[in-house]
Design a protein around this motif. Structure first.
Motif, PDB file in Angstrom:
ATOM      1  N   SER A 102      -5.754   1.331  -4.306  1.00 40.90           N
ATOM      2  CA  SER A 102      -5.994   2.676  -4.503  1.00 40.90           C
ATOM      3  C   SER A 102      -6.194   3.322  -3.108  1.00 40.90           C
ATOM      4  O   SER A 102      -6.981   2.887  -2.251  1.00 40.90           O
ATOM      5  N   LEU A 103      -5.584   4.673  -3.090  1.00 41.49           N
ATOM      6  CA  LEU A 103      -5.678   5.540  -1.732  1.00 41.49           C
ATOM      7  C   LEU A 103      -6.295   6.591  -2.265  1.00 41.49           C
ATOM      8  O   LEU A 103      -5.699   7.427  -2.846  1.00 41.49           O
ATOM      9  N   MET A 161       0.782  -1.217  -0.086  1.00 44.82           N
ATOM     10  CA  MET A 161      -0.009  -0.086  -0.092  1.00 44.82           C
ATOM     11  C   MET A 161       0.795   1.106   0.019  1.00 44.82           C
ATOM     12  O   MET A 161       0.485   2.323  -0.554  1.00 44.82           O
ATOM     13  N   THR A 162       2.038   1.256   0.669  1.00 47.45           N
ATOM     14  CA  THR A 162       2.692   2.267   0.841  1.00 47.45           C
ATOM     15  C   THR A 162       3.998   2.344  -0.417  1.00 47.45           C
ATOM     16  O   THR A 162       4.888   3.333  -0.548  1.00 47.45           O
ATOM     17  N   VAL A 203       4.327   8.593  -7.177  1.00 48.13           N
ATOM     18  CA  VAL A 203       4.577   9.530  -6.353  1.00 48.13           C
ATOM     19  C   VAL A 203       3.415  10.397  -5.667  1.00 48.13           C
ATOM     20  O   VAL A 203       3.560  10.354  -4.419  1.00 48.13           O
ATOM     21  N   ALA A 204       2.267  10.284  -6.312  1.00 46.06           N
ATOM     22  CA  ALA A 204       1.318  10.786  -5.947  1.00 46.06           C
ATOM     23  C   ALA A 204       0.367  10.123  -4.796  1.00 46.06           C
ATOM     24  O   ALA A 204      -0.075  10.807  -3.764  1.00 46.06           O
ATOM     25  N   ALA A 205       0.519   8.649  -4.808  1.00 46.05           N
ATOM     26  CA  ALA A 205      -0.047   8.126  -3.736  1.00 46.05           C
ATOM     27  C   ALA A 205       0.826   8.139  -2.739  1.00 46.05           C
ATOM     28  O   ALA A 205       0.275   8.005  -1.470  1.00 46.05           O
ATOM     29  N   ARG A 206       2.193   8.198  -2.739  1.00 47.91           N
ATOM     30  CA  ARG A 206       2.921   8.231  -1.596  1.00 47.91           C
ATOM     31  C   ARG A 206       3.026   9.241  -0.683  1.00 47.91           C
ATOM     32  O   ARG A 206       2.767   9.508   0.513  1.00 47.91           O
ATOM     33  N   LYS A 207       2.361  10.524  -1.481  1.00 47.47           N
ATOM     34  CA  LYS A 207       2.359  11.580  -0.660  1.00 47.47           C
ATOM     35  C   LYS A 207       0.924  11.558   0.200  1.00 47.47           C
ATOM     36  O   LYS A 207       0.846  12.290   1.223  1.00 47.47           O
ATOM     37  N   GLU A 266      -4.300   5.381  -7.587  1.00 43.47           N
ATOM     38  CA  GLU A 266      -3.710   4.177  -7.743  1.00 43.47           C
ATOM     39  C   GLU A 266      -2.326   4.017  -7.361  1.00 43.47           C
ATOM     40  O   GLU A 266      -1.299   4.726  -7.517  1.00 43.47           O
ATOM     41  N   VAL A 267      -2.076   2.785  -6.577  1.00 41.68           N
ATOM     42  CA  VAL A 267      -0.616   2.815  -5.960  1.00 41.68           C
ATOM     43  C   VAL A 267       0.251   1.879  -6.947  1.00 41.68           C
ATOM     44  O   VAL A 267      -0.302   0.922  -7.258  1.00 41.68           O
ATOM     45  N   GLY A 268       1.459   2.380  -6.951  1.00 43.06           N
ATOM     46  CA  GLY A 268       2.507   1.420  -7.612  1.00 43.06           C
ATOM     47  C   GLY A 268       3.844   1.828  -7.040  1.00 43.06           C
ATOM     48  O   GLY A 268       3.984   2.844  -6.390  1.00 43.06           O
ATOM     49  N   PRO A 269       4.656   1.077  -7.563  1.00 46.61           N
ATOM     50  CA  PRO A 269       6.060   1.468  -7.065  1.00 46.61           C
ATOM     51  C   PRO A 269       6.744   2.757  -7.556  1.00 46.61           C
ATOM     52  O   PRO A 269       7.626   3.324  -6.987  1.00 46.61           O
TER      53      PRO A 269
END
Ligand SMILES: Nc1ncnc2c1ncn2[C@@H]1O[C@H](COP(=O)(O)OP(=O)(O)OP(=O)(O)O)[C@@H](O)[C@H]1O
Ligand SMILES: [Mg+2]
Lengths: 245, 282
Positions: free
Chosen positions: B59-60, B47-48, B70-74, B64-67
């Motif tokens: 998705s957060l 997830m992170t 960058v947007a998801a990590r924020k 969409e989360v992927g390695p």
């Protein structure tokens, strides 16, 4: 990209600043020993290509130290990754793999440059005549770029500290002695010269030495360093992305 | 908020996460409860963006989360299972690095660091080196660090492991406080009371699969309200009852004496999976 790189770099610099009082003595010991043992005691009556052995040796030590210190970040990164899990903190941040590698490589180059400065101070104290044209420093920076990039790649590839010293013992240390650092390569058999010609350090020490003699280094040396450096850098970025298994 | 669909992660033939689906609502405090090796950490790492998934999607906040995302990590703040602070640096320096990694400006960064260190009651240890802090203090610094960039979701992987009961309660209070300020919290634990005390909803996870998801109250009530512990063949075999009266009636028919107690989450987990949650659930 620039932001991420500077963030990674600033972390390494904070750590370096805290360690500096211990680092400087440790960076000084081995060049001092080489200078005293080889340069001063043994090399006083030896001349190489019309230069004193000291004049020959210092650029070699500069090449060697910039390689060894730039490569030195490898075990730091490895320990931070597997032992302190710091790598995760950076991986979870919005920082690209390229920015991460660039930040670490820049930190390695900084370490290398500081170690080189110490050698230059010793050279000055020993009264060795040298010139320091811009290309002298360009060659040092390119050499440290090559080995800092290799260091990041290896830190990602290697799973343990034991493997880490394997690489230093079989790659870095032999190169430190054979890459035109302590003796001129033209005293070796032709086949050996040809083989050593493929080592990046050979080109670094040739270029650094030529510059310190006040000559213009060969363009091919810079081309080799740039090519090898960019290859290692790309490898490092690739291995960082692979580290997310 | 968090949407996990059919998520799988295989390490060679080992299924660390196996077809897991889950929705976590905004503002919810959600707990993953499961034994060692259940796949809790692996799910959080996916997830992170720390680990690549084999299949499925996460998705957060609709991102969409992927390695590489960058947007998801924020969106995420992460407090990992292992302490990962720079030991040689000060508390303040550790947080500064985090702020820089998340592109926070200098002024905002300084202000947030002071605010958060006060929030986790570490304001007076700003200049201390990490290596001189206790385990509980390090956890609090890690929580402050994870909140620095104001993430929408806070992931806590076993936030109180190895801490003494008093410090553990202090961290619990802090986690509650964080949720009340509007942050979605996702935590993993193998401490029963932690999930019971903190979570709005709990997912039981074992062998990479979710066994059931519900509120702690519903999970417990699904097996009964009261329990007695009986020794059968050298093993503890709890027996559950819907009411106190039913339990007492049963005890009256027995020759040995029993202590009646309330049903807890451990009981629910045990009866659903046939095994205990953690090695230490004191
Ligand atoms: N990098 C890896 N390579 C191979 N197997 C792994 C890796 N990471 C985790 N595993 C395996 O995946 C399974 C799930 O591990 P995970 O760490 O997610 O469990 P967990 O629920 O967090 O357990 P714990 O309570 O011990 O922290 C375990 O069997 C573990 O051995
Ligand atoms: Mg875990």
């Amino acid at each position: 990209m620039i932001h991420g790189m500077l963030a990674v770099y600033s972390r390494e610099m904070m750590i370096l600043r805290r360690r500096l009082t211990r680092q400087i003595p440790s960076w000084s010991v081995s060049p001092l020993l080489y200078l005293v043992a080889f340069g001063y005691a043994m090399g006083r009556h030896v001349a190489v290509d019309g230069h004193t052995y000291m004049e020959f040796l210092i650029p070699g030590l500069v090449a060697m130290a910039s390689m060894v210190q730039a490569y030195g970040i490898s075990s730091e990164i490895n320990i931070a990754r597997f032992y302190w899990h710091i790598f995760e903190e950076i991986q979870a941040a919005p920082v690209s793999d390229t920015a991460y590698v660039a930040g670490e490589v820049l930190a390695g180059m900084t370490r290398a440059f500081l170690a080189v400065c110490i050698i230059l101070v010793f050279g000055f104290l020993f009264g060795v005549k040298q010139s320091y044209p811009p290309l002298f420093f360009v060659a040092i920076l390119m050499n440290s770029f090559v080995f800092a990039s290799l260091a990041v790649a290896m830190a990602m590839l290697v799973k343990s500290h034991a493997d880490q010293s394997l690489v230093s013992n079989f790659v870095i240390t032999p190169m430190a002695f054979l890459g035109g650092t302590f003796f001129p390569l033209h005293s070796l058999p032709v086949w050996a010269q040809k083989t050593l010609y493929f080592l990046p350090l050979t080109h670094a020490s040739k270029a650094i030495r030529a510059a310190s003699y006040g000559q213009t280094p060969a363009a091919v040396s810079f081309a080799v360093l740039a090519g090898v450096g960019l290859t290692f850098f790309s490898m490092a970025v690739f291995f960082v992305s692979k580290a997310k298994d | 908020m968090i949407k996990i669909e059919n998520l799988s992660k295989y390490y060679k033939s080992l299924k660390a996460v196996d077809g897991l689906s889950l929705h976590v609502k905004p503002g919810e405090l959600f707990a993953f409860l499961g034994p060692n090796g259940a796949g809790k950490t692996t799910t959080i790492r996916i997830m992170t963006g720390l680990t690549r998934r084999t299949a499925g999607s996460v998705s957060l906040n609709g991102i969409e989360v992927g390695p590489k995302s960058v947007a998801a990590r924020k969106q995420c703040g992460l407090v990992p299972q292992a302490i990962n602070l720079d030991r040689e640096l000060s508390v303040y320096e550790n947080l500064t690095i985090h702020g820089r990694l998340f592109r926070m400006g200098r002024i905002e960064r300084k202000q947030r660091i002071d605010e958060l260190l006060d929030y986790v009651e570490m304001g007076d240890r700003k200049e201390s080196l990490i290596k001189n802090l206790s385990g509980g203090m390090k956890r609090r610094v890690m929580i402050a660090r994870a909140l620095l960039h104001s993430p929408a979701i806070l992931f806590l992987d076993e936030p109180t492991v190895g801490l003494d009961p008093a410090i553990r309660r202090k961290i619990w209070a802090l986690i509650k406080k964080i949720q009340q300020r509007g942050t979605t919290v996702f935590l993993t634990t193998h401490y029963i009371e932690e999930a019971e005390f903190l979570a709005d909803r709990v997912a039981f996870i074992d062998k990479g699969k979710i066994i059931t998801v519900d509120t702690p109250r519903n999970l417990m009530e699904s097996i009964g309200s009261w329990a007695i512990d009986r020794f059968v063949d050298d093993d503890m075999k709890p027996q559950y009852f819907a009411s106190r009266k039913e339990a007492n009636d049963f005890i009256a028919t027995q020759s040995e004496s029993f202590t009646l107690r309330r049903v807890n989450l451990e009981d629910a987990f045990l009866s659903l999976t046939g095994k205990k949650v953690g090695k230490d659930h004191s």
